[in-house]
Design a protein around this motif. Structure first.
Motif, PDB file in Angstrom:
ATOM      1  N   LEU A   1      55.535  35.490  53.553  1.00 31.18           N
ATOM      2  CA  LEU A   1      55.483  36.717  54.426  1.00 31.18           C
ATOM      3  C   LEU A   1      54.312  36.579  55.233  1.00 31.18           C
ATOM      4  N   ASP A   2      53.460  35.686  55.108  1.00 34.28           N
ATOM      5  CA  ASP A   2      52.243  35.778  56.103  1.00 34.28           C
ATOM      6  C   ASP A   2      51.950  34.149  56.316  1.00 34.28           C
ATOM      7  N   PRO A   3      52.764  33.249  56.389  1.00 36.58           N
ATOM      8  CA  PRO A   3      52.209  31.995  56.624  1.00 36.58           C
ATOM      9  C   PRO A   3      51.323  31.726  57.958  1.00 36.58           C
ATOM     10  N   ALA A   4      51.238  32.672  58.746  1.00 36.44           N
ATOM     11  CA  ALA A   4      50.479  32.609  60.128  1.00 36.44           C
ATOM     12  C   ALA A   4      48.961  33.123  59.541  1.00 36.44           C
ATOM     13  N   ARG A   5      48.907  33.727  58.435  1.00 40.22           N
ATOM     14  CA  ARG A   5      47.500  34.022  57.893  1.00 40.22           C
ATOM     15  C   ARG A   5      46.946  35.172  58.727  1.00 40.22           C
ATOM     16  N   ARG A   6      47.709  36.245  59.043  1.00 46.10           N
ATOM     17  CA  ARG A   6      47.138  37.093  59.843  1.00 46.10           C
ATOM     18  C   ARG A   6      46.229  37.890  58.916  1.00 46.10           C
ATOM     19  N   THR A   7      46.458  38.104  57.695  1.00 44.40           N
ATOM     20  CA  THR A   7      45.607  38.685  56.796  1.00 44.40           C
ATOM     21  C   THR A   7      44.568  37.913  56.119  1.00 44.40           C
ATOM     22  N   SER A   8      43.381  38.064  56.063  1.00 43.03           N
ATOM     23  CA  SER A   8      42.315  37.097  55.232  1.00 43.03           C
ATOM     24  C   SER A   8      42.208  37.582  53.946  1.00 43.03           C
ATOM     25  N   VAL A   9      42.324  36.876  53.041  1.00 44.89           N
ATOM     26  CA  VAL A   9      42.251  37.054  51.640  1.00 44.89           C
ATOM     27  C   VAL A   9      41.082  36.375  50.848  1.00 44.89           C
ATOM     28  N   VAL A  10      40.310  37.259  50.353  1.00 44.82           N
ATOM     29  CA  VAL A  10      39.085  36.372  49.696  1.00 44.82           C
ATOM     30  C   VAL A  10      39.148  37.452  48.255  1.00 44.82           C
ATOM     31  N   HIS A  11      38.732  36.296  47.397  1.00 44.17           N
ATOM     32  CA  HIS A  11      38.753  36.899  46.063  1.00 44.17           C
ATOM     33  C   HIS A  11      36.892  36.498  45.404  1.00 44.17           C
ATOM     34  N   VAL A  12      36.356  37.814  45.151  1.00 46.76           N
ATOM     35  CA  VAL A  12      34.844  37.314  44.621  1.00 46.76           C
ATOM     36  C   VAL A  12      34.802  38.035  43.165  1.00 46.76           C
ATOM     37  N   ASN A  13      34.263  37.111  42.445  1.00 44.94           N
ATOM     38  CA  ASN A  13      34.320  37.185  40.925  1.00 44.94           C
ATOM     39  C   ASN A  13      32.912  37.502  40.464  1.00 44.94           C
ATOM     40  N   PRO A  14      32.610  38.678  39.837  1.00 42.11           N
ATOM     41  CA  PRO A  14      31.140  38.957  39.273  1.00 42.11           C
ATOM     42  C   PRO A  14      31.165  38.358  37.788  1.00 42.11           C
ATOM     43  N   VAL A  15      31.949  37.748  37.263  1.00 40.48           N
ATOM     44  CA  VAL A  15      31.862  37.129  36.004  1.00 40.48           C
ATOM     45  C   VAL A  15      31.885  35.704  36.006  1.00 40.48           C
ATOM     46  N   TYR A  16      30.987  34.883  35.325  1.00 47.13           N
ATOM     47  CA  TYR A  16      30.991  33.674  35.143  1.00 47.13           C
ATOM     48  C   TYR A  16      31.773  33.059  33.876  1.00 47.13           C
ATOM     49  N   ASP A  17      32.738  32.094  34.106  1.00 48.02           N
ATOM     50  CA  ASP A  17      33.446  31.843  32.946  1.00 48.02           C
ATOM     51  C   ASP A  17      32.978  30.253  32.533  1.00 48.02           C
ATOM     52  N   ALA A  18      32.162  30.615  31.252  1.00 46.32           N
ATOM     53  CA  ALA A  18      31.328  29.566  30.768  1.00 46.32           C
ATOM     54  C   ALA A  18      32.193  28.587  30.554  1.00 46.32           C
ATOM     55  N   ASP A  19      33.374  28.807  29.897  1.00 44.48           N
ATOM     56  CA  ASP A  19      34.327  27.652  29.444  1.00 44.48           C
ATOM     57  C   ASP A  19      34.714  26.553  30.690  1.00 44.48           C
ATOM     58  N   ARG A  20      34.795  27.278  31.886  1.00 47.00           N
ATOM     59  CA  ARG A  20      35.185  26.273  32.986  1.00 47.00           C
ATOM     60  C   ARG A  20      33.917  26.180  33.873  1.00 47.00           C
ATOM     61  N   PHE A  21      32.680  26.401  33.580  1.00 47.58           N
ATOM     62  CA  PHE A  21      31.644  26.292  34.556  1.00 47.58           C
ATOM     63  C   PHE A  21      31.902  26.852  35.722  1.00 47.58           C
ATOM     64  N   ASP A  22      32.466  27.825  36.041  1.00 49.40           N
ATOM     65  CA  ASP A  22      32.784  28.071  37.237  1.00 49.40           C
ATOM     66  C   ASP A  22      33.386  29.757  36.944  1.00 49.40           C
ATOM     67  N   VAL A  23      33.900  30.361  38.027  1.00 49.68           N
ATOM     68  CA  VAL A  23      34.739  31.649  38.177  1.00 49.68           C
ATOM     69  C   VAL A  23      36.131  31.418  38.115  1.00 49.68           C
TER      70      VAL A  23
END
Length: 328
Positions: free
Chosen positions: A253-275
């Motif tokens: 639907l948006d291969p030209a990336r007209r909409t910028s999408v960003v996910h910010v995660n406030p919870v640290y995942d200790a199992d993955r050492f990441d979010v």
């Protein structure tokens, strides 16, 4: 002093030896010395049986001794006030109508709002909303109103209640991000989509499942310039829908990336050492304070190739100037 038991455990685990004999005795043989040369350590020793000594200690350490000695809270706060930091004074002051909220940082103010009963939030709606918007405007600074059409998907599901140590922290970050995104968007060009379906940000509470996929569909329907998702990434109503929606949006639907999408995660995942991420095609960043949102989104824009290194450098240099100017 505050983390004595944890430091002792870590030191024992690595067989740490202390050149400073007082530090070693303080950790492993606190009853060996009748006094310490170090004033703070000796105050800690005396505070076990002498109330006056606890006012020589840092606030967070003295607080436990005050409770142990049965010191009335009001008396303790009055006498310990000279040793408290600015944020400690803000955290412990009474939160009645006379409280000055104008100096509070955005995330801390959001935490304070969420700690209030619903009835008090309603009664003080104008004051609390004005304080949150003022704090967001301070954070937005010269970038206020420059982000165009912005949509947000904000997680207020049950998991946003946080942990026993950081109660309601994820929800407070989402609430702070809501007001910051409102300030960054063009006037009248911001829409918020809470996972609960609620429309009153001042009355949010951790409740229900996490239908991220449905809310992302709602947010993308308006074809915003930017979509910001604030969530711990546990999409469970139904599981995996959010990732699939984002995949189809990006590829079909948006291969030209007209909409910028960003996910910010406030919870640290200790199992993955990441979010936890929502989709491989969407940049995800961990966020501790709502105040960090704008910088994280700009870095994500660079990671996606939407901006070049020169733009990123210019943005970060400007942020440093603003930070140093505020510190002065």
């Amino acid at each position: 002093m505050k983390y004595r038991s944890g430091l002792k455990t870590a030191a024992r685990h690595v067989h740490q030896r202390f050149d400073d004999a007082e530090a070693g005795d303080f950790l492993f043989a606190p009853g060996r010395r009748v006094r310490y040369e170090h004033a703070a350590l000796d105050a800690y020793r005396r505070a076990h049986y002498e109330q006056a000594a606890l006012y020589e200690l840092p606030f967070t350490v003295a607080e436990g001794f005050a409770a142990r000695h049965g010191v009335p809270r009001a008396v303790f706060l009055e006498r310990i006030a000279p040793r408290m930091t600015r944020l400690e004074r803000l955290r412990t002051q009474r939160t009645g109508p006379a409280t000055d909220l104008t100096a509070m940082p955005l995330t801390r103010l959001a935490l304070l709002v969420l700690s209030l009963p619903f009835g008090e939030r309603v009664a003080r709606r104008a004051e609390l909303t004005a304080a949150l918007r003022a704090a967001a405007a301070r954070v937005a600074g010269p970038y206020a109103g420059t982000w165009g059409r912005v949509a947000a998907v904000l997680d207020d599901s049950y998991s946003s209640s946080g942990s026993a140590v950081k109660r309601r922290r994820p929800l407070a970050v989402a609430l702070g991000c809501h007001f910051l995104l409102e300030a960054l968007a063009a006037p009248g060009a911001y829409t918020a989509h809470w996972t609960s379906g609620g429309a009153d940000p001042l009355l949010v509470r951790p409740w229900g499942p996490t239908p991220l996929g449905t809310r992302i569909l709602d947010a993308l329907e308006g074809a915003p310039d930017r979509l910001v998702i604030v969530s711990d990434g546990w999409d469970n109503a139904p599981p995996g829908l959010a990732g699939e929606v984002l995949r189809v949006w990006r590829t079909r639907l948006d291969p030209a990336r007209r909409t910028s999408v960003v996910h910010v995660n406030p919870v640290y995942d200790a199992d993955r050492f990441d979010v936890r991420r929502l989709a491989p095609a969407v940049p995800t960043a961990g966020i501790r304070d709502a105040e960090d949102l704008a910088a994280l989104v700009e870095i994500a824009q660079f990671a996606e190739g939407r901006t070049g290194l020169a733009e990123l450098r210019a943005y970060l240099e400007r942020r440093v100037e603003l930070f140093l100017g505020g510190a002065r």
